[in-house]
Scaffold this motif. Structure first.
Motif, PDB file in Angstrom:
ATOM      1  N   ALA A   1       0.842  -1.205   0.000  1.00 18.54           N
ATOM      2  CA  ALA A   1       0.000   0.000   0.000  1.00 18.54           C
ATOM      3  C   ALA A   1       0.875   1.254   0.000  1.00 18.54           C
ATOM      4  O   ALA A   1       2.039   1.218   0.367  1.00 18.54           O
ATOM      5  CB  ALA A   1      -0.913  -0.002   1.212  1.00 18.54           C
ATOM      6  N   ILE A   2       0.289   2.352  -0.409  1.00 18.12           N
ATOM      7  CA  ILE A   2       1.050   3.603  -0.474  1.00 18.12           C
ATOM      8  C   ILE A   2       0.417   4.667   0.420  1.00 18.12           C
ATOM      9  O   ILE A   2      -0.710   4.525   0.870  1.00 18.12           O
ATOM     10  CB  ILE A   2       1.122   4.115  -1.926  1.00 18.12           C
ATOM     11  N   LYS A   3       1.155   5.747   0.629  1.00 18.25           N
ATOM     12  CA  LYS A   3       0.640   6.868   1.427  1.00 18.25           C
ATOM     13  C   LYS A   3      -0.052   7.859   0.496  1.00 18.25           C
ATOM     14  O   LYS A   3       0.362   8.011  -0.652  1.00 18.25           O
ATOM     15  CB  LYS A   3       1.786   7.569   2.148  1.00 18.25           C
TER      16      LYS A   3
ATOM     17  N   LEU B   1       0.561  10.037  -4.121  1.00 17.80           N
ATOM     18  CA  LEU B   1      -0.240  10.250  -5.335  1.00 17.80           C
ATOM     19  C   LEU B   1      -0.203  11.714  -5.781  1.00 17.80           C
ATOM     20  O   LEU B   1      -0.677  12.045  -6.852  1.00 17.80           O
ATOM     21  CB  LEU B   1      -1.695   9.820  -5.101  1.00 17.80           C
ATOM     22  N   ASP B   2       0.381  12.587  -4.949  1.00 18.69           N
ATOM     23  CA  ASP B   2       0.393  14.015  -5.269  1.00 18.69           C
ATOM     24  C   ASP B   2       1.091  14.313  -6.591  1.00 18.69           C
ATOM     25  O   ASP B   2       0.725  15.246  -7.295  1.00 18.69           O
ATOM     26  CB  ASP B   2       1.079  14.829  -4.160  1.00 18.69           C
TER      27      ASP B   2
ATOM     28  N   LEU C   1      -2.346  11.393 -13.069  1.00 22.84           N
ATOM     29  CA  LEU C   1      -3.723  10.888 -13.092  1.00 22.84           C
ATOM     30  C   LEU C   1      -4.491  11.273 -11.832  1.00 22.84           C
ATOM     31  O   LEU C   1      -5.699  11.435 -11.866  1.00 22.84           O
ATOM     32  CB  LEU C   1      -3.697   9.371 -13.267  1.00 22.84           C
ATOM     33  N   PHE C   2      -3.785  11.410 -10.715  1.00 18.81           N
ATOM     34  CA  PHE C   2      -4.462  11.682  -9.443  1.00 18.81           C
ATOM     35  C   PHE C   2      -4.307  13.115  -8.960  1.00 18.81           C
ATOM     36  O   PHE C   2      -5.059  13.563  -8.104  1.00 18.81           O
ATOM     37  CB  PHE C   2      -3.931  10.740  -8.356  1.00 18.81           C
ATOM     38  N   GLN C   3      -3.316  13.864  -9.485  1.00 19.56           N
ATOM     39  CA  GLN C   3      -3.012  15.140  -8.851  1.00 19.56           C
ATOM     40  C   GLN C   3      -4.108  16.190  -8.999  1.00 19.56           C
ATOM     41  O   GLN C   3      -4.174  17.112  -8.199  1.00 19.56           O
ATOM     42  CB  GLN C   3      -1.636  15.665  -9.273  1.00 19.56           C
TER      43      GLN C   3
ATOM     44  N   ALA D   1      -6.997  10.717  -1.142  1.00 22.79           N
ATOM     45  CA  ALA D   1      -6.782   9.903   0.065  1.00 22.79           C
ATOM     46  C   ALA D   1      -7.544   8.581  -0.035  1.00 22.79           C
ATOM     47  O   ALA D   1      -7.052   7.528   0.366  1.00 22.79           O
ATOM     48  CB  ALA D   1      -7.214  10.673   1.305  1.00 22.79           C
ATOM     49  N   LYS D   2      -8.757   8.627  -0.608  1.00 21.57           N
ATOM     50  CA  LYS D   2      -9.542   7.397  -0.767  1.00 21.57           C
ATOM     51  C   LYS D   2      -8.843   6.435  -1.723  1.00 21.57           C
ATOM     52  O   LYS D   2      -8.767   5.237  -1.476  1.00 21.57           O
ATOM     53  CB  LYS D   2     -10.941   7.717  -1.285  1.00 21.57           C
ATOM     54  N   PHE D   3      -8.313   6.973  -2.819  1.00 23.37           N
ATOM     55  CA  PHE D   3      -7.617   6.104  -3.773  1.00 23.37           C
ATOM     56  C   PHE D   3      -6.362   5.502  -3.163  1.00 23.37           C
ATOM     57  O   PHE D   3      -6.044   4.343  -3.412  1.00 23.37           O
ATOM     58  CB  PHE D   3      -7.279   6.861  -5.059  1.00 23.37           C
TER      59      PHE D   3
END
Length: 132
Positions: A2-4, A8-9, A13-15, A23-25
């Motif tokens: 798992a990641i923190k 993803l920042d 795709l997530f930023q 946070a949910k992802f």
């Protein structure tokens, strides 16, 4: 593994997602390392994993021809996640790679627990697909 959430920042795709959605992802996204030569997707298969390249390079092959190379920040497998479609290409790691993955099961759980976060990700994927 798992990641923190802050990992993803920097992922394109997530930023653009709001912090709470990111946070949910992060709860469901896993990080995996693969060696060069590893087949990550097979053309014609049904598979429901989304892959985001953290580092390394992959080769995209359709009908036996190399049609693209993917690098850090790019993603593939989104058709299986969004539309339950067959893989439209084979993807092979050209170099050792670090990938972020979101499995089909996790997508289903996210859809039921956080439909708004999932919708936001789908919109980002659509935007990126239109601009490529």
């Amino acid at each position: 593994m798992a990641i923190k959430p802050d990992e993803l920042d920097d992922v394109p795709l997530f930023q653009t997602l709001p912090d709470d959605a990111r946070a949910k992802f992060a709860t469901w996204v896993s990080e995996v390392s693969v060696p060069a030569g590893k087949h990550l997707a097979e053309e014609g298969e049904y598979a429901y994993d989304l892959f985001i390249i953290k580092d390394g390079t992959a080769e995209v092959i359709q009908d036996g021809q190399t049609v693209a190379e993917l690098g850090a920040g790019e993603f593939f497998g989104e058709m299986g996640v969004l539309e339950r479609a067959q893989r439209n290409a084979t993807v092979i790691a050209k170099t050792p790679m670090t990938l972020l993955t979101l499995s089909g099961w996790d997508v289903k759980r996210l859809q039921s627990k956080s439909p708004e976060a999932m919708k936001q990700l789908e919109e980002v994927i659509e935007q990126r697909r239109k601009s490529s």
